[in-house]
Design a protein around this motif. Structure first.
Motif, PDB file in Angstrom:
ATOM      1  N   LEU B  78      22.673  22.647  75.122  1.00 23.08           N
ATOM      2  CA  LEU B  78      21.683  22.666  76.201  1.00 23.08           C
ATOM      3  C   LEU B  78      20.405  23.346  75.723  1.00 23.08           C
ATOM      4  O   LEU B  78      19.304  22.847  75.929  1.00 23.08           O
ATOM      5  CB  LEU B  78      22.245  23.410  77.418  1.00 23.08           C
ATOM      6  CG  LEU B  78      23.324  22.686  78.220  1.00 23.08           C
ATOM      7  CD1 LEU B  78      23.896  23.620  79.275  1.00 23.08           C
ATOM      8  CD2 LEU B  78      22.748  21.438  78.871  1.00 23.08           C
ATOM      9  N   LEU B  81      18.585  21.297  73.040  1.00 24.35           N
ATOM     10  CA  LEU B  81      17.933  20.113  73.624  1.00 24.35           C
ATOM     11  C   LEU B  81      16.554  20.456  74.182  1.00 24.35           C
ATOM     12  O   LEU B  81      15.675  19.610  74.257  1.00 24.35           O
ATOM     13  CB  LEU B  81      18.797  19.504  74.739  1.00 24.35           C
ATOM     14  CG  LEU B  81      19.920  18.572  74.300  1.00 24.35           C
ATOM     15  CD1 LEU B  81      20.729  18.128  75.510  1.00 24.35           C
ATOM     16  CD2 LEU B  81      19.364  17.357  73.567  1.00 24.35           C
ATOM     17  N   VAL B 201      29.548  18.865  81.946  1.00 23.82           N
ATOM     18  CA  VAL B 201      28.188  19.007  81.412  1.00 23.82           C
ATOM     19  C   VAL B 201      27.692  17.667  80.861  1.00 23.82           C
ATOM     20  O   VAL B 201      26.521  17.311  81.012  1.00 23.82           O
ATOM     21  CB  VAL B 201      28.123  20.124  80.352  1.00 23.82           C
ATOM     22  CG1 VAL B 201      26.714  20.232  79.777  1.00 23.82           C
ATOM     23  CG2 VAL B 201      28.540  21.453  80.960  1.00 23.82           C
ATOM     24  N   LEU B 205      24.301  15.890  82.099  1.00 24.86           N
ATOM     25  CA  LEU B 205      23.213  15.572  81.168  1.00 24.86           C
ATOM     26  C   LEU B 205      22.848  14.094  81.194  1.00 24.86           C
ATOM     27  O   LEU B 205      21.680  13.738  81.099  1.00 24.86           O
ATOM     28  CB  LEU B 205      23.616  15.966  79.738  1.00 24.86           C
ATOM     29  CG  LEU B 205      23.282  17.382  79.306  1.00 24.86           C
ATOM     30  CD1 LEU B 205      23.754  17.609  77.881  1.00 24.86           C
ATOM     31  CD2 LEU B 205      21.791  17.667  79.404  1.00 24.86           C
ATOM     32  N   SER B 206      23.859  13.230  81.313  1.00 25.51           N
ATOM     33  CA  SER B 206      23.561  11.810  81.176  1.00 25.51           C
ATOM     34  C   SER B 206      23.360  11.104  82.507  1.00 25.51           C
ATOM     35  O   SER B 206      22.735  10.060  82.557  1.00 25.51           O
ATOM     36  CB  SER B 206      24.666  11.105  80.379  1.00 25.51           C
ATOM     37  OG  SER B 206      25.852  11.106  81.129  1.00 25.51           O
ATOM     38  N   GLY B 211      19.566  16.384  84.151  1.00 29.73           N
ATOM     39  CA  GLY B 211      19.798  16.061  82.744  1.00 29.73           C
ATOM     40  C   GLY B 211      18.565  15.424  82.114  1.00 29.73           C
ATOM     41  O   GLY B 211      18.142  15.798  81.024  1.00 29.73           O
ATOM     42  N   VAL B 214      16.009  18.018  81.399  1.00 29.07           N
ATOM     43  CA  VAL B 214      16.287  18.835  80.213  1.00 29.07           C
ATOM     44  C   VAL B 214      15.738  18.127  78.960  1.00 29.07           C
ATOM     45  O   VAL B 214      15.042  18.729  78.142  1.00 29.07           O
ATOM     46  CB  VAL B 214      17.801  19.096  80.065  1.00 29.07           C
ATOM     47  CG1 VAL B 214      18.116  19.714  78.709  1.00 29.07           C
ATOM     48  CG2 VAL B 214      18.291  19.991  81.188  1.00 29.07           C
ATOM     49  N   TYR B 215      16.028  16.829  78.845  1.00 25.88           N
ATOM     50  CA  TYR B 215      15.523  16.074  77.699  1.00 25.88           C
ATOM     51  C   TYR B 215      13.990  16.031  77.705  1.00 25.88           C
ATOM     52  O   TYR B 215      13.349  16.204  76.665  1.00 25.88           O
ATOM     53  CB  TYR B 215      16.067  14.637  77.717  1.00 25.88           C
ATOM     54  CG  TYR B 215      17.502  14.532  77.270  1.00 25.88           C
ATOM     55  CD1 TYR B 215      17.814  14.424  75.926  1.00 25.88           C
ATOM     56  CD2 TYR B 215      18.545  14.559  78.180  1.00 25.88           C
ATOM     57  CE1 TYR B 215      19.128  14.319  75.496  1.00 25.88           C
ATOM     58  CE2 TYR B 215      19.864  14.471  77.770  1.00 25.88           C
ATOM     59  CZ  TYR B 215      20.154  14.346  76.430  1.00 25.88           C
ATOM     60  OH  TYR B 215      21.452  14.266  76.010  1.00 25.88           O
ATOM     61  N   VAL B 238      18.614  26.254  82.153  1.00 26.62           N
ATOM     62  CA  VAL B 238      19.360  25.940  80.928  1.00 26.62           C
ATOM     63  C   VAL B 238      19.948  27.211  80.321  1.00 26.62           C
ATOM     64  O   VAL B 238      21.140  27.266  79.993  1.00 26.62           O
ATOM     65  CB  VAL B 238      18.453  25.214  79.917  1.00 26.62           C
ATOM     66  CG1 VAL B 238      19.024  25.306  78.509  1.00 26.62           C
ATOM     67  CG2 VAL B 238      18.285  23.754  80.313  1.00 26.62           C
ATOM     68  N   THR B 281      22.355  16.312  67.266  1.00 24.40           N
ATOM     69  CA  THR B 281      21.297  16.761  68.174  1.00 24.40           C
ATOM     70  C   THR B 281      20.151  17.338  67.355  1.00 24.40           C
ATOM     71  O   THR B 281      20.360  18.099  66.420  1.00 24.40           O
ATOM     72  CB  THR B 281      21.847  17.816  69.149  1.00 24.40           C
ATOM     73  OG1 THR B 281      22.800  17.185  69.997  1.00 24.40           O
ATOM     74  CG2 THR B 281      20.743  18.413  70.004  1.00 24.40           C
ATOM     75  N   ARG B 289      23.323  13.983  72.011  1.00 26.17           N
ATOM     76  CA  ARG B 289      24.307  13.755  73.063  1.00 26.17           C
ATOM     77  C   ARG B 289      25.377  14.827  72.943  1.00 26.17           C
ATOM     78  O   ARG B 289      25.737  15.242  71.847  1.00 26.17           O
ATOM     79  CB  ARG B 289      24.952  12.379  72.911  1.00 26.17           C
ATOM     80  CG  ARG B 289      24.007  11.207  73.124  1.00 26.17           C
ATOM     81  CD  ARG B 289      23.751  10.958  74.615  1.00 26.17           C
ATOM     82  NE  ARG B 289      22.762   9.902  74.815  1.00 26.17           N
ATOM     83  CZ  ARG B 289      21.458  10.120  74.931  1.00 26.17           C
ATOM     84  NH1 ARG B 289      20.979  11.346  74.877  1.00 26.17           N
ATOM     85  NH2 ARG B 289      20.630   9.123  75.113  1.00 26.17           N
ATOM     86  N   LEU B 290      25.916  15.224  74.087  1.00 26.02           N
ATOM     87  CA  LEU B 290      26.921  16.273  74.085  1.00 26.02           C
ATOM     88  C   LEU B 290      28.174  15.830  73.330  1.00 26.02           C
ATOM     89  O   LEU B 290      28.808  16.634  72.648  1.00 26.02           O
ATOM     90  CB  LEU B 290      27.265  16.670  75.517  1.00 26.02           C
ATOM     91  CG  LEU B 290      28.106  17.930  75.640  1.00 26.02           C
ATOM     92  CD1 LEU B 290      27.364  19.126  75.079  1.00 26.02           C
ATOM     93  CD2 LEU B 290      28.504  18.177  77.070  1.00 26.02           C
TER      94      LEU B 290
END
Lengths: 282, 339
Positions: B78, B81, B201, B205-206, B211, B214-215, B238, B281, B289-290
């Motif tokens: 996290l 990212l 998570v 994120l996706s 999510g 965050v990106y 985050v 990442t 991606r996680l």
């Protein structure tokens, strides 16, 4: 009406477009002033923008083009002056306030997030969730719906070259990225779209594409402010041209009333625009 | 920014691509493909070196060994990212662990209450990192380098620096070390909890707006802000969520080590960063991606476990991990140039 419109010399506007100016301005600024310490950024500027017109704002570096626009769209808080939207006094404290009121801004750079896909960019900070508990409880995004509507927004602007809304923006050409930014503004800007140097980083063909989009937006009845250094683009796309000089407005001309050379002369101070001269010529 | 070359300009769909460009594009879309390939290859190689590697018993042990680093790497993912880095991972975990154990042993507190306080403290520690990053505008590297020392010192001062054996702790705090067997595959509740964390998570994120934000904040913070994303708030959240995850990992760590020890996980920082980076990442933020992080954590443990089963000196593992990190970052640089 809360605000009296600025004088407008209709004679230099092509006949078929004059009806645009029968309505009241959609966005107005009166006595816009901003000062940082002793530095005067804007010195009491008036501006009117009508629905369905492209109003270009030109001026030298530091003349106050961007400052004026930022005061109108909430990016700066002006020291003085009043902004009217549809005749109503408004006070934008943040860009979000202006956005919520229907004013979208496309910035020269920083318009899009390269790592995200097109649909995510179009809906960034306005994401739509799925219907039912998946959306309300699990906050799940309606990816398919957003991709479909993003596709429609892009199609509406006449962009045929972008097909896949799931593709990352960094895979697009400069013109296509700008198209995404404009599509985003068009999709959410219900009243005014401001474009800050939208063609500055683009080649000839891509600039043409962006100018076509701007005309498309105008046809849909939005008021458009176009900030540009590129005089041929301004003279091609604009209905009226607001000339900023040394923090003030040096006058408003049209592509029909003055040619590019005269416009630049007024912009640089080599020539003075006398309003009588405009009216007298009519 | 693309070149102005006019005919290439507006035509994406019809463009001819070489095979290499297609690989580059695929990796760009799915950055976890390359770690997955490495993982599969190393599995095959280690099984050939020692057939005992591919047994259920070995796998169970491997999964248990990687679970803690895998959990910490979620928080680290996290933070990375958002183009940050968290050097206080281990310190926060140890702080939470020592506080939980000390409260339970010396304070006689029930296990659940001690857990809540410990996890709460870890969350606050993350929040403090976030405040320093967003309000004081300090670089995350510096902030977490500072809090690394501060949290470690507090943990040692508070606990007196000594270990607390599991036998002195309430069963609840040890519970994540217990487990069950499926065939010969032994899994602990801690492993299940870590898998659950990945699922939650990963979903957030996706699949959620947060999510996306965050990106966006990690890729272009200013563009995100201008688009209406509350960048500072997202950053703060985050770091706070990361702190919470470290707190949960601390609980799992007590179960795993059978004790609360200040030096339970000395390489947590580098191990978690290694898992994130090997997982594809980008350290520059906004990409990854996680699931890649989970694969990265498994790869690190696979090398450790596989090499020791093959009877190879452990130093070779260090060497292999070092190479993998450099290869992973090189691949990231390469796919970022995708056109």
């Amino acid at each position: 009406m809360a605000v009296a419109r600025l004088p407008l010399s209709i004679d230099h506007i092509p006949e078929e477009k004059r009806s645009i100016y029968d309505a009241e301005p959609v966005l107005s600024g009166r006595g816009m002033r901003i000062q940082w310490g002793h530095v005067v950024g804007l010195d009491g500027v008036d501006i009117d923008l009508y629905k369905g017109e492209v109003l270009a704002v030109i001026g030298d570096n530091g003349a106050g083009k961007s400052t004026l626009i930022k005061c109108l769209t909430g990016a700066y808080e002006p020291t003085g002056g009043t902004v009217y939207l549809d005749g109503q006094e408004v006070h934008f404290k943040r860009p979000q306030d202006a956005r919520e009121a229907g004013i979208e801004t496309v910035y020269q750079q920083l318009a899009v997030i390269p790592a995200l896909d097109i649909a995510s960019n179009l809906y960034l900070a306005r994401e739509e969730r799925r219907a039912g508990p998946l959306g309300s409880v699990f906050r799940m995004l309606d990816k398919r719906g957003m991709a479909r509507r993003a596709g429609e927004s892009v199609q509406n602007l006449g962009i045929q070259t972008i097909q896949n809304m799931g593709q990352a923006v960094e895979n697009l050409s400069g013109g296509q990225r700008q198209a995404v930014a404009v599509a985003r503004a068009a999709a959410f800007g219900s009243k005014v779209v401001v474009l800050d140097e939208p063609t500055a980083a683009l080649g000839v063909k891509e600039s043409g594409m962006v100018l076509d989009m701007i005309k498309q937006l105008r046809e849909s009845g939005l008021g458009i402010i176009l900030i540009s250094h590129n005089m041929p683009h301004v003279w091609e796309a604009a209905d009226r041209i607001h000339i900023q000089r040394l923090g003030g407005c040096a006058g408003v001309i049209t592509p029909q009333s003055h040619d590019m050379g005269e416009g630049v002369a007024i912009m640089t101070g080599a020539k003075k625009l006398v309003q009588d001269q405009l009216d007298g010529a009519a | 920014m693309s070149t102005a070359s006019s005919d290439a300009a507006a035509q994406f769909s019809g463009r001819q691509q070489s095979a290499l460009q297609r690989v580059q594009n695929a990796l760009h879309l799915y950055p976890w493909i390359s770690p997955l390939v490495i993982l599969i290859l190393s599995f095959i190689a280690f099984t050939i070196l020692n057939p005992r590697f591919a047994t259920a018993g070995s796998m169970g042990l491997l999964i248990q060994q990687m679970a803690i680093v895998a959990a910490l790497a979620i928080g680290q993912t996290l933070v990375i990212l958002t183009a940050g880095i968290d050097l206080s991972v281990g310190a926060i975990t140890v702080l939470a662990m020592m506080v939980m154990a000390t409260l339970a042993k010396d304070g006689g507190m029930p296990g659940l209450l001690a857990l809540i306080i410990g996890v709460g403290l870890a969350t606050l520690a993350g929040l403090l990192n976030g405040i320093l990053v967003t309000r004081m505008k300090l670089p995350p590297f510096i902030v977490t380098l500072g809090t690394l020392s501060i949290f470690t010192a507090i943990a040692l001062l508070y606990s007196g620096g000594s270990s607390i054996q599991a036998s002195h702790l309430p069963a609840f705090l040890n519970w994540l070390g217990k487990g069950f067997s499926i065939g010969g595959l032994r899994l602990t509740y801690g492993v299940l909890l870590v898998i659950l964390l990945y699922a939650v998570v990963g979903f957030v994120l996706s699949q959620t707006a947060w999510g996306r934000h965050v990106y966006a904040v990690g890729d272009e913070p200013e563009a995100a802000r201008l688009s209406g994303v509350p960048s500072r708030r997202v950053l703060l959240q985050v770091y706070t969520v990361a702190g919470f995850i470290y707190g949960i990992a601390a609980w799992a760590l007590i179960g795993r080590s059978g004790a609360a020890t200040p030096n339970a996980i000395p390489t947590a920082n580098l191990d978690s960063i290694t898992a994130v980076v090997i997982g594809g990442t980008s350290l520059f933020g906004g990409r990854g991606r996680l699931i890649g992080t989970l694969i990265g954590a498994i790869i690190v443990q696979t090398f450790a476990f596989g090499l020791s089963l093959a009877g190879v000196n452990q130093q070779w593992r260090l060497l292999a991990i070092g190479l993998l990190v450099i290869i992973a970052v090189s691949i990231d640089q390469w796919i970022r140039k995708v056109k």
